[in-house]
Design a protein around this motif. Structure first.
Motif, PDB file in Angstrom:
ATOM      1  N   THR A   1       3.831  -5.359  -7.860  1.00 22.57           N
ATOM      2  CA  THR A   1       2.549  -6.038  -7.689  1.00 22.57           C
ATOM      3  C   THR A   1       2.770  -7.532  -7.502  1.00 22.57           C
ATOM      4  O   THR A   1       3.601  -8.146  -8.179  1.00 22.57           O
ATOM      5  CB  THR A   1       1.626  -5.807  -8.902  1.00 22.57           C
ATOM      6  OG1 THR A   1       2.270  -6.275 -10.094  1.00 22.57           O
ATOM      7  CG2 THR A   1       1.286  -4.341  -9.060  1.00 22.57           C
TER       8      THR A   1
ATOM      9  N   THR B   1      -6.219  -4.730  -4.521  1.00 15.20           N
ATOM     10  CA  THR B   1      -7.093  -4.249  -5.584  1.00 15.20           C
ATOM     11  C   THR B   1      -8.287  -5.179  -5.733  1.00 15.20           C
ATOM     12  O   THR B   1      -8.192  -6.378  -5.452  1.00 15.20           O
ATOM     13  CB  THR B   1      -6.341  -4.139  -6.920  1.00 15.20           C
ATOM     14  OG1 THR B   1      -5.888  -5.443  -7.316  1.00 15.20           O
ATOM     15  CG2 THR B   1      -5.144  -3.212  -6.796  1.00 15.20           C
ATOM     16  N   LYS B   2      -9.400  -4.634  -6.178  1.00 17.05           N
ATOM     17  CA  LYS B   2     -10.621  -5.436  -6.321  1.00 17.05           C
ATOM     18  C   LYS B   2     -10.422  -6.494  -7.400  1.00 17.05           C
ATOM     19  O   LYS B   2     -10.168  -6.168  -8.569  1.00 17.05           O
ATOM     20  CB  LYS B   2     -11.810  -4.534  -6.661  1.00 17.05           C
ATOM     21  CG  LYS B   2     -13.123  -5.291  -6.814  1.00 17.05           C
ATOM     22  CD  LYS B   2     -14.281  -4.347  -7.019  1.00 17.05           C
ATOM     23  CE  LYS B   2     -15.567  -5.101  -7.351  1.00 17.05           C
ATOM     24  NZ  LYS B   2     -15.938  -6.064  -6.307  1.00 17.05           N
TER      25      LYS B   2
ATOM     26  N   SER C   1      -9.596  -3.368  -0.541  1.00 19.46           N
ATOM     27  CA  SER C   1     -10.009  -2.725  -1.789  1.00 19.46           C
ATOM     28  C   SER C   1     -11.064  -1.644  -1.555  1.00 19.46           C
ATOM     29  O   SER C   1     -11.287  -0.790  -2.414  1.00 19.46           O
ATOM     30  CB  SER C   1     -10.542  -3.770  -2.776  1.00 19.46           C
ATOM     31  OG  SER C   1     -11.634  -4.489  -2.213  1.00 19.46           O
TER      32      SER C   1
ATOM     33  N   ASP D   1      -1.690  -2.431  -0.751  1.00 22.27           N
ATOM     34  CA  ASP D   1      -3.062  -2.165  -1.176  1.00 22.27           C
ATOM     35  C   ASP D   1      -3.611  -3.381  -1.915  1.00 22.27           C
ATOM     36  O   ASP D   1      -2.962  -3.925  -2.819  1.00 22.27           O
ATOM     37  CB  ASP D   1      -3.109  -0.950  -2.103  1.00 22.27           C
ATOM     38  CG  ASP D   1      -2.913   0.354  -1.356  1.00 22.27           C
ATOM     39  OD1 ASP D   1      -3.749   0.666  -0.489  1.00 22.27           O
ATOM     40  OD2 ASP D   1      -1.923   1.061  -1.632  1.00 22.27           O
TER      41      ASP D   1
END
Length: 209
Positions: free
Chosen positions: A48, A6-7, A178, A4
């Motif tokens: 992450t 993320t912004k 995102s 994923d």
């Protein structure tokens, strides 16, 4: 398993995806020869990875992405739609998507791949050149069938030291934008980890410059 985005932040990897070091071994003439795996960096359920290039513990995120502009600019069309097509021997076609080029140099390591596909005796070399193209910029089709190596689902941190180059995503792991869009799932693709690519989230070799 998925990644994923993320912004304006890191990549979040879930599903116990192995994270390894990997580097290019060069031959006596300094040309790219092959990829060499290093140690496993992580294999937990979630972690992450840095997207901004400012981490003090690459390739992991350390929260240094304050004010990072991670706007995703990659076109959302398919690899085939992005590609230039070069004919080869018989039913051989080489597809090349320049926007995915990470500058590994394997396409010219032995000889120009566009020349190697024109003769059956050098086709095996051309196939290996495409397999070594970590960003997935190169793909050979024979009679319309994609020629791809069998790759374990994993991520490789590249560069010297590892983490200073792109993150190579292998084995068809979904990458989710995102905004929830899932990019075309591919066997090989490279994600930017320097924060400067003009084709975010993918690497476009800007780190080399």
């Amino acid at each position: 398993m998925k990644i994923d985005i993320t912004k304006d932040g890191p990549y979040i990897v879930t599903g116990n995806v192995p994270l390894k070091e990997e580097s290019i071994k060069k031959d006596a003439m300094g040309r790219p020869d092959k990829w060499v795996e290093g140690k496993t960096l992580y294999s937990g359920p979630t972690y992450t990875l840095c997207r901004c290039g400012r981490s003090t513990d690459m390739p992991f995120c350390t929260g240094a992405h304050t004010d990072f502009d991670g706007t995703e600019t990659a076109e959302r069309n398919t690899f085939d739609e992005k590609s230039q097509v070069y004919p080869g021997a018989g039913g051989v076609e080489l597809l090349q998507a320049p926007s995915f080029c990470v500058g590994d140099g394997f396409c010219h390591a032995k000889n120009s791949i566009t020349q190697m596909i024109k003769k059956e005796k050098t086709l095996d070399i051309a196939l290996q050149q495409t397999y070594d193209c970590s960003g997935g910029s190169l793909l050979i089709k024979i009679d319309g069938k994609e020629q791809e190596p069998q790759l374990q689902k994993s991520i490789s941190a590249t560069g010297n030291p590892p983490g200073k180059g792109p993150l190579i995503v292998k084995g068809g792991i979904p990458i989710v934008s995102s905004d929830g869009y899932t990019y075309e799932v591919r066997n090989r693709v490279a994600l930017c980890s320097c924060g400067r690519s003009g084709n975010k989230p993918f690497c476009d070799a800007t780190h080399l410059r």
